[in-house]
Design a protein around this motif. Structure first.
Motif, mmCIF file in Angstrom:
data_model
loop_
_atom_site.group_PDB
_atom_site.id
_atom_site.type_symbol
_atom_site.label_atom_id
_atom_site.label_comp_id
_atom_site.label_asym_id
_atom_site.label_seq_id
_atom_site.Cartn_x
_atom_site.Cartn_y
_atom_site.Cartn_z
ATOM 1 N N LEU A 129 19.660 -12.924 11.022
ATOM 2 C CA LEU A 129 18.101 -13.165 10.676
ATOM 3 C C LEU A 129 17.513 -13.602 11.819
ATOM 4 C CD1 LEU A 129 17.578 -13.890 7.089
ATOM 5 C CD2 LEU A 129 17.571 -11.580 7.965
ATOM 6 N N GLU A 130 18.137 -14.739 12.559
ATOM 7 C CA GLU A 130 17.172 -15.384 13.623
ATOM 8 C C GLU A 130 17.215 -14.576 14.958
ATOM 9 O OE1 GLU A 130 19.044 -18.767 16.381
ATOM 10 O OE2 GLU A 130 18.270 -19.536 14.467
ATOM 11 N N SER A 131 18.051 -13.405 14.936
ATOM 12 C CA SER A 131 18.167 -12.661 16.149
ATOM 13 C C SER A 131 16.949 -11.684 16.214
ATOM 14 C CB SER A 131 19.317 -11.584 15.885
ATOM 15 O OG SER A 131 19.350 -10.571 15.050
ATOM 16 N N PHE A 132 16.253 -11.616 15.348
ATOM 17 C CA PHE A 132 14.926 -10.912 15.119
ATOM 18 C C PHE A 132 13.659 -11.811 15.881
ATOM 19 C CE2 PHE A 132 17.331 -8.769 12.197
ATOM 20 C CZ PHE A 132 17.404 -7.233 12.662
ATOM 21 N N ILE A 133 14.075 -13.053 16.032
ATOM 22 C CA ILE A 133 12.802 -13.898 16.587
ATOM 23 C C ILE A 133 13.711 -14.661 17.872
ATOM 24 C CG2 ILE A 133 11.976 -16.134 16.467
ATOM 25 C CD1 ILE A 133 12.477 -15.780 13.513
ATOM 26 N N GLU A 134 14.941 -14.643 18.169
ATOM 27 C CA GLU A 134 15.520 -14.954 19.124
ATOM 28 C C GLU A 134 16.560 -13.929 19.714
ATOM 29 O OE1 GLU A 134 17.357 -17.160 22.433
ATOM 30 O OE2 GLU A 134 15.507 -17.407 21.487
ATOM 31 N N PRO A 135 16.309 -13.125 20.613
ATOM 32 C CA PRO A 135 16.808 -11.963 21.246
ATOM 33 C C PRO A 135 18.445 -12.498 21.442
ATOM 34 C CG PRO A 135 15.116 -12.270 22.527
ATOM 35 C CD PRO A 135 15.186 -13.494 21.762
ATOM 36 N N PHE A 136 19.459 -11.464 20.605
ATOM 37 C CA PHE A 136 20.710 -11.660 20.646
ATOM 38 C C PHE A 136 21.633 -11.220 21.812
ATOM 39 C CE2 PHE A 136 25.084 -10.686 19.065
ATOM 40 C CZ PHE A 136 25.758 -11.906 18.374
ATOM 41 N N GLY A 137 22.445 -12.090 22.345
ATOM 42 C CA GLY A 137 23.412 -11.485 23.269
ATOM 43 C C GLY A 137 22.751 -10.788 24.604
ATOM 44 N N THR A 138 23.343 -9.678 24.810
ATOM 45 C CA THR A 138 23.057 -8.498 25.639
ATOM 46 C C THR A 138 21.865 -7.867 25.506
ATOM 47 O OG1 THR A 138 24.445 -6.993 24.969
ATOM 48 C CG2 THR A 138 25.460 -8.621 26.601
ATOM 49 N N LEU A 139 21.317 -8.111 24.532
ATOM 50 C CA LEU A 139 20.146 -7.080 23.982
ATOM 51 C C LEU A 139 18.654 -7.758 24.537
ATOM 52 C CD1 LEU A 139 21.701 -5.926 20.672
ATOM 53 C CD2 LEU A 139 21.545 -4.891 22.718
ATOM 54 N N TRP A 140 18.581 -8.641 24.922
ATOM 55 C CA TRP A 140 17.247 -9.398 25.230
ATOM 56 C C TRP A 140 16.496 -8.407 25.977
ATOM 57 C CZ3 TRP A 140 15.506 -10.543 30.079
ATOM 58 C CH2 TRP A 140 16.339 -10.372 31.229
ATOM 59 N N PHE A 141 16.997 -7.842 26.993
ATOM 60 C CA PHE A 141 16.155 -6.708 27.873
ATOM 61 C C PHE A 141 15.421 -5.922 26.997
ATOM 62 C CE2 PHE A 141 15.670 -2.863 30.161
ATOM 63 C CZ PHE A 141 15.054 -3.329 31.288
ATOM 64 N N ILE A 142 15.896 -5.048 26.165
ATOM 65 C CA ILE A 142 15.299 -4.212 25.089
ATOM 66 C C ILE A 142 14.276 -4.786 24.408
ATOM 67 C CG2 ILE A 142 16.584 -2.222 25.622
ATOM 68 C CD1 ILE A 142 17.760 -2.616 22.847
ATOM 69 N N TYR A 143 14.510 -5.985 23.828
ATOM 70 C CA TYR A 143 13.802 -6.967 23.171
ATOM 71 C C TYR A 143 12.299 -7.434 23.819
ATOM 72 C CZ TYR A 143 12.396 -10.826 19.796
ATOM 73 O OH TYR A 143 11.839 -11.693 19.172
ATOM 74 N N THR A 180 14.477 -17.692 24.310
ATOM 75 C CA THR A 180 14.959 -16.808 25.248
ATOM 76 C C THR A 180 13.669 -15.761 25.693
ATOM 77 O OG1 THR A 180 17.141 -16.556 24.586
ATOM 78 C CG2 THR A 180 16.094 -14.584 25.808
ATOM 79 N N ALA A 181 12.779 -15.188 24.601
ATOM 80 C CA ALA A 181 11.918 -14.319 24.834
ATOM 81 C C ALA A 181 10.800 -15.016 25.511
ATOM 82 C CB ALA A 181 11.180 -13.833 23.345
ATOM 83 N N ILE A 182 10.305 -16.382 25.070
ATOM 84 C CA ILE A 182 9.071 -16.905 26.051
ATOM 85 C C ILE A 182 9.822 -17.345 27.620
ATOM 86 C CG2 ILE A 182 7.916 -19.058 26.195
ATOM 87 C CD1 ILE A 182 8.220 -19.486 23.363
ATOM 88 N N ASP A 183 10.886 -17.686 27.705
ATOM 89 C CA ASP A 183 11.476 -18.255 29.078
ATOM 90 C C ASP A 183 11.605 -16.809 29.921
ATOM 91 O OD1 ASP A 183 11.554 -20.566 27.873
ATOM 92 O OD2 ASP A 183 13.778 -20.834 27.826
ATOM 93 N N GLU A 184 12.265 -15.921 29.511
ATOM 94 C CA GLU A 184 12.444 -14.554 30.254
ATOM 95 C C GLU A 184 11.268 -13.894 30.421
ATOM 96 O OE1 GLU A 184 14.834 -13.769 31.747
ATOM 97 O OE2 GLU A 184 16.461 -15.017 30.849
ATOM 98 N N PHE A 185 10.167 -14.017 29.673
ATOM 99 C CA PHE A 185 8.827 -13.426 29.678
ATOM 100 C C PHE A 185 8.102 -13.939 30.974
ATOM 101 C CE2 PHE A 185 4.341 -13.270 29.572
ATOM 102 C CZ PHE A 185 4.056 -11.942 29.153
ATOM 103 N N CYS A 186 8.319 -15.336 31.103
ATOM 104 C CA CYS A 186 7.800 -15.932 32.199
ATOM 105 C C CYS A 186 8.304 -15.740 33.492
ATOM 106 C CB CYS A 186 7.695 -17.727 31.830
ATOM 107 S SG CYS A 186 6.688 -18.140 30.447
ATOM 108 N N ALA A 187 9.902 -15.535 33.389
ATOM 109 C CA ALA A 187 10.367 -15.153 34.774
ATOM 110 C C ALA A 187 10.270 -13.906 34.981
ATOM 111 C CB ALA A 187 11.847 -15.631 34.328
ATOM 112 N N ARG A 188 10.237 -12.992 34.137
ATOM 113 C CA ARG A 188 10.395 -11.630 34.520
ATOM 114 C C ARG A 188 8.925 -10.905 34.707
ATOM 115 N NH1 ARG A 188 15.285 -12.472 36.628
ATOM 116 N NH2 ARG A 188 16.695 -13.257 34.952
#
Length: 355
Positions: A129-143, A180-188
């Motif tokens: 359930l947490e994976s819908f808030i915190e992207p899981f594993g290799t799938l963070w790109f399409i999240y 991940t979503a916040i940090d990667e958004f800021c970085a990418r």
């Protein structure tokens, strides 16, 4: 995922959305192979407790591996950003959300027994359930991509230079919240927005490389030396330097893709680019299985060779899974069924991948 025609000559941001542009497929193919390589090499090295010769390639590609992918993902956004919200959300949010839900569930199906053994089945369920808030594993790109698409559309009435400067400042700020979503958004986000904002210049760069191959090759050689030198010196992670290297590397991959398309060499990369989302979604399974098999048996002692084999199997295995899925009626794994469209489906066959 039916393949469609490719524009073999110089592309344009005004090209029909249903047409493929050859150098973009080459560039995407290079990027997706580098992504698989990174996960394969680092996974093997972590499990083995030592590094191999492939580690150098992963380190060399780190400054530009994801920046180029995000920049390319934003290139065709000018063509569709003014669509009505229903159609836009269908193509840019629901599309990726569907694949995220399907494949995060598949990944958990394989990993839940191990998670449950370490903690409990209840904790494993909560982690899912947490994976819908915190992207899981290799799938963070399409999240993250749908978030980029929505933010760009919401801010399109604001001055583009201001949005770009804010995005660049976020990359330089090195935001680290642990999410991940916040940090990667800021970085990418700066790279994605740059693809959207500077698309005509990106296509002009490709046209110039196609028209002047010797100059393009010389520029690639200079870039490779500078990138390698800064990585070796540890300077590639410095503020501002990382931003510059991200854009320089993205330009280099675009140039490289253009030259390969011009010469029609290494069509394997082009094919991988045409089916990059297939590889991205499915590579984890053959990658993990091959890594486990080779390391447990010890049949190949050299870690670099093991990493190379795992990378190749990850790419080829993902494509094989796709073909098996199509042949056995499981096309829904890679193609969104009509029931999950919230806007009328486009006429004619298209490749469902990030435009």
């Amino acid at each position: 995922m039916a393949a469609i025609g490719t524009i073999a000559a110089s592309g344009s941001v005004n090209a029909p959305a249903a047409a493929r542009i050859d150098w973009i497929d080459y560039a995407k193919g290079i990027c997706i192979v580098m992504v698989v390589m990174m996960h394969s090499v680092l996974g093997v090295e972590l499990a083995a407790g030592e590094t191999g010769f492939m580690h150098v390639l992963v380190a060399f590609a780190k400054p530009f591996r994801m920046p180029d992918f995000f920049l390319i993902s934003g290139l065709f956004l000018p063509l569709v950003i003014d669509r009505d919200w229903r159609t836009y959300l269908d193509r840019k949010v629901v599309h990726f959300a569907y694949f995220y839900v399907v494949w995060v569930t598949i990944q958990f199906g394989f990993k839940t027994p191990a998670f449950a053994a370490e903690t409990s089945w209840r904790d494993a369920g909560l982690l899912y359930l947490e994976s819908f808030i915190e992207p899981f594993g290799t799938l963070w790109f399409i999240y993250l991509l749908p978030i980029f698409f929505v933010v760009t559309k919401l801010t399109r009435r604001f001055p583009p230079p201001a949005i770009w400067l804010i995005a660049a400042a976020l990359e330089t700020a090195r935001i680290s919240t642990g999410w991940t979503a916040i940090d990667e958004f800021c970085a990418r986000f700066v790279y994605f927005y740059s693809g959207y904002l500077f698309a005509p210049y990106v296509f002009a760069l490709s046209d110039r490389a196609r028209s002047h191959p010797p100059s393009a090759l010389a520029a690639l050689a200079i870039w490779a030396l500078i990138n390698a030198g800064l990585v070796e010196a540890g300077a590639s992670e410095w503020k501002i330097v990382s931003l510059v290297l991200g854009f320089a590397g993205a330009c280099a991959i675009i140039t490289m893709g253009t030259l390969l398309a011009r010469a029609q060499w290494l069509n394997f990369f082009r094919f991988c680019g045409e089916h990059s989302i297939v590889i991205y979604l499915a590579f984890f399974l053959p990658m993990a299985a091959t890594r486990t098999l080779l390391l447990r048996t010890g049949i190949i002692p050299d870690i670099g060779t093991v990493s190379l084999i795992v990378t190749l199997v990850g790419v080829i295995g993902a494509l094989a899974i796709w073909q098996v899925a199509l042949r056995f009626g499981a096309g829904f794994l890679f193609e969104r069924p009509a029931a999950f469209w919230i806007a009328p489906k486009k006429a004619g066959p298209i490749l469902q991948a990030a435009e």
